[in-house]
Design an enzyme around this catalytic site. Structure first.
Site, PDB file in Angstrom:
ATOM      1  N   TYR A   1      -2.936  -0.662  10.260  1.00 20.28           N
ATOM      2  CA  TYR A   1      -2.848  -0.988   8.840  1.00 20.28           C
ATOM      3  C   TYR A   1      -1.467  -0.624   8.301  1.00 20.28           C
ATOM      4  O   TYR A   1      -0.847  -1.414   7.572  1.00 20.28           O
ATOM      5  CB  TYR A   1      -3.943  -0.256   8.066  1.00 20.28           C
ATOM      6  CG  TYR A   1      -4.043  -0.657   6.614  1.00 20.28           C
ATOM      7  CD1 TYR A   1      -4.661  -1.841   6.239  1.00 20.28           C
ATOM      8  CD2 TYR A   1      -3.513   0.151   5.606  1.00 20.28           C
ATOM      9  CE1 TYR A   1      -4.749  -2.225   4.916  1.00 20.28           C
ATOM     10  CE2 TYR A   1      -3.603  -0.219   4.265  1.00 20.28           C
ATOM     11  CZ  TYR A   1      -4.221  -1.402   3.937  1.00 20.28           C
ATOM     12  OH  TYR A   1      -4.305  -1.769   2.614  1.00 20.28           O
TER      13      TYR A   1
ATOM     14  N   SER B   1       0.857  -1.187   0.000  1.00 14.91           N
ATOM     15  CA  SER B   1       0.000   0.000   0.000  1.00 14.91           C
ATOM     16  C   SER B   1       0.885   1.226   0.000  1.00 14.91           C
ATOM     17  O   SER B   1       2.079   1.139   0.335  1.00 14.91           O
ATOM     18  CB  SER B   1      -0.876  -0.005   1.266  1.00 14.91           C
ATOM     19  OG  SER B   1      -1.548   1.220   1.441  1.00 14.91           O
TER      20      SER B   1
ATOM     21  N   LYS C   1       1.353  -3.154   6.546  1.00 11.16           N
ATOM     22  CA  LYS C   1       1.852  -3.000   5.179  1.00 11.16           C
ATOM     23  C   LYS C   1       3.353  -2.680   5.135  1.00 11.16           C
ATOM     24  O   LYS C   1       4.047  -3.081   4.194  1.00 11.16           O
ATOM     25  CB  LYS C   1       1.030  -1.940   4.445  1.00 11.16           C
ATOM     26  CG  LYS C   1      -0.411  -2.389   4.179  1.00 11.16           C
ATOM     27  CD  LYS C   1      -0.464  -3.717   3.421  1.00 11.16           C
ATOM     28  CE  LYS C   1      -1.868  -4.161   3.090  1.00 11.16           C
ATOM     29  NZ  LYS C   1      -1.913  -5.439   2.363  1.00 11.16           N
TER      30      LYS C   1
END
Length: 227
Positions: free
Chosen positions: A149, A136, A153
């Protein structure tokens, strides 16, 4: 030449879009997701030789059984795409519940490791295969309210680039940032503003050809789908 492509998280979003795109170009897609209704719909929509199975990538026993089944009935994948991921409800790090944080790590990091652990040996035995782990922009930068998150990533970036140094010649592991795409996950982060970003069908038109052109020469390169 038709490829065998394994994709996780095919029930919606980027996973569903990639599935549709690869099948439209004549490739065999073997996919998984946790959503039983979505898996049933995919099997009814596409049918053999494509195959879709209910698998929780965070459950290693499920992944192991699925990998054995696919490798025996088809072949080791030519392209393995680890796409399945979840995102936390927006909150400062100290307010993200412990269980929510753990669930995200289990899917986004451990789930990828489970897939790699049970598919890579057969790919090595054959001597070829491309592994793409979906990263990401938040695996290369940060924003507030999405710390768990971002953590996952950034881990995918490190895991994949280290894996790339371990693979034999003829294979590749690539951390891939898909860009900012209007998906349900983006709506969690951006609300109504998510609709102003790239439509998923437009993304698919660029992402699928881009993925199909990856080669062992791309091993270890942190790439992004062209905007």
């Amino acid at each position: 030449m038709a490829k065998v492509i394994v994709i996780t998280g095919v029930s919606r979003g980027l996973g569903r879009a990639m599935t549709e795109g690869f099948i439209a170009q004549g490739h065999t897609v073997l996919g998984c997701a946790r959503n039983e209704a979505a898996i049933k719909d995919l099997n009814q929509t596409f049918g053999p030789p494509h195959n879709f199975t209910v698998v929780d990538v965070a459950d290693e026993d499920q992944v192991m059984a699925w990998a054995k089944l696919l490798i025996n009935e088809y072949s080791p994948p030519d392209l393995l795409i680890n796409n399945a991921a979840i995102i936390n409800n927006l909150a400062p790090l100290w307010e993200i519940p412990s269980q929510e944080f753990s669930d995200l790590i289990d899917v986004n990091i451990k789930g990828v490791a489970n897939m790699l652990r049970h598919f890579i040996p057969a790919m090595i035995d054959r001597g070829s295969g491309i592994i793409v782990n979906l990263s990401s922009g938040w695996g290369r930068s940060t924003s507030p309210q999405v710390s768990s998150y971002c953590t996952s990533k950034w881990a995918i970036e490190g895991m994949t680039r280290s894996l790339a140094q371990e693979l034999p010649k003829g294979m590749a592991a690539i951390p891939l940032s898909p860009g900012i795409i209007h998906t349900e996950m983006l709506e969690v982060c951006y609300g109504a503003e998510a609709a102003s970003y790239t439509a998923i069908q437009d993304w698919k038109k660029k992402a699928v050809p881009f993925l199909l052109q990856l080669t062992p020469a791309n091993n270890g390169q942190p790439l992004s789908v062209p905007a």
